[in-house]
Design a protein around this motif. Structure first.
Motif, mmCIF file in Angstrom:
data_model
loop_
_atom_site.group_PDB
_atom_site.id
_atom_site.type_symbol
_atom_site.label_atom_id
_atom_site.label_comp_id
_atom_site.label_asym_id
_atom_site.label_seq_id
_atom_site.Cartn_x
_atom_site.Cartn_y
_atom_site.Cartn_z
ATOM 1 N N ARG A 1 0.836 -1.202 0.000
ATOM 2 C CA ARG A 1 0.000 0.000 0.000
ATOM 3 C C ARG A 1 0.870 1.251 0.000
ATOM 4 O O ARG A 1 0.593 2.211 -0.727
ATOM 5 C CB ARG A 1 -0.903 -0.008 1.232
ATOM 6 C CG ARG A 1 -1.812 1.219 1.330
ATOM 7 C CD ARG A 1 -2.756 1.128 2.527
ATOM 8 N NE ARG A 1 -2.048 1.216 3.789
ATOM 9 C CZ ARG A 1 -2.043 0.301 4.728
ATOM 10 N NH1 ARG A 1 -2.690 -0.827 4.537
ATOM 11 N NH2 ARG A 1 -1.393 0.473 5.864
ATOM 12 N N GLN B 1 -5.029 5.755 3.291
ATOM 13 C CA GLN B 1 -6.095 4.975 3.910
ATOM 14 C C GLN B 1 -7.008 5.812 4.802
ATOM 15 O O GLN B 1 -8.066 5.342 5.204
ATOM 16 C CB GLN B 1 -5.480 3.842 4.745
ATOM 17 C CG GLN B 1 -4.727 2.820 3.922
ATOM 18 C CD GLN B 1 -5.603 2.180 2.864
ATOM 19 O OE1 GLN B 1 -6.560 1.488 3.186
ATOM 20 N NE2 GLN B 1 -5.278 2.411 1.604
ATOM 21 N N ASP C 1 2.501 1.674 -3.387
ATOM 22 C CA ASP C 1 1.517 2.174 -4.357
ATOM 23 C C ASP C 1 1.288 3.668 -4.178
ATOM 24 O O ASP C 1 1.150 4.409 -5.155
ATOM 25 C CB ASP C 1 0.189 1.420 -4.201
ATOM 26 C CG ASP C 1 0.277 -0.016 -4.678
ATOM 27 O OD1 ASP C 1 1.242 -0.348 -5.388
ATOM 28 O OD2 ASP C 1 -0.617 -0.815 -4.330
#
Length: 282
Positions: free
Chosen positions: A126, A164, A129
């Motif tokens: 994550r 997030q 990315d």
């Protein structure tokens, strides 16, 4: 087990000797050694990004600077929420009843092994990315402000939890406000209102606040660059933004966030981002 973070040969040998007696403690110390290596690389990058006059530079001052950087790396290693805690959790998950031995990293091999561990950490993909997705926009912001793209990316990562915890609009869509920029009276664009945490007299409190909303993440990076570059409030950030310390400390002093530990937390994220960028370009 006594802490052995220092990257000297005696400490490494001591850690290796005690590994069989207390493998879990050895794992924690090994993780600290990995993080210390990364922190020293961060300090080196900071020095390289700082212009030197050369007037007082000599072998003595260079040695003193290296020793000082080592001390800084030790102080910044092993803090709650840092990379060492994630590495330790990953290694502990690999324990299967009993660990035969845990070998402390050497200065040369440790970085390579640390990279392998990092790539297996939960959330590593994550974070990678996030860096890959926003790197181009961060480079544009660097061109506008002179602040290294890695530092800008790190602030976006810290504010949004690597994407997030992005601020949402009322309909649940993303506001793309990865920098957590609030909407003051002068803001004429879209706005979203959410509950956030602010620190009052050092204590966290939940409050309702209005934040800017953007059509794309690129718009957020452009607005961030404009805010940092053109607001007198952040003049010191631009002036001293070529080093991680100058960037993080002056953002906190300018009141970008109310968290009293903001600079320290951002510094750890910068360390992680620099590591990720090297992984992506390797």
């Amino acid at each position: 087990m006594k802490s052995t973070v220092g990257l000297d040969a005696n400490a490494l040998r001591s850690l290796q000797a005690n590994a069989s007696a207390d493998p879990r403690a050895a794992i924690k110390e090994t993780a600290k050694q990995f993080e210390a290596l990364f922190m020293q690389q961060l300090m080196k990058s900071m020095r390289q990004a700082t212009m030197s006059s050369g007037m007082l530079d000599n072998s003595g001052t260079q040695m003193g600077t290296e020793l000082l950087d080592t001390q800084f790396a030790q102080k910044l290693t092993g803090l709650p929420g840092g990379l060492s805690a994630q590495i330790a959790r990953q290694l502990e998950q690999q324990l299967n009843g009993k660990v035969a031995a845990v070998t402390a990293p050497t200065a040369r091999a440790g970085a390579a092994e640390g990279a392998q561990v990092w790539n297996r950490l939960p959330g590593a993909s994550r974070a990678q990315d996030f860096v890959a997705r926003h790197n181009s926009a961060a480079e544009q912001a660097e061109a506008e402000t002179g602040i290294p793209a890695a530092f800008i990316l790190s602030q976006a990562a810290h504010e949004s939890g690597w994407g997030q915890r992005e601020i949402k609009n009322a309909d649940g869509s993303s506001s793309h406000n990865v920098f957590g920029i609030k909407a003051g009276a002068s803001w004429k664009g879209a706005v979203t209102e959410v509950t956030t945490t602010e620190y009052v007299n050092g204590q966290p409190q939940k409050v309702k606040a209005k934040f800017r909303a953007y059509a794309t993440p690129e718009d957020a990076f452009r607005d961030y660059a404009s805010l940092i570059k053109n607001s007198p409030r952040y003049a010191k950030v631009v002036e001293q933004g070529g080093t991680a310390q100058g960037f993080a400390v002056n953002l906190q002093r300018a009141g970008y966030a109310t968290d009293p530990a903001y600079a320290a937390k951002l510094g750890r994220v910068i360390n992680t981002t620099l590591r990720l960028q090297r992984t992506l370009t390797a």
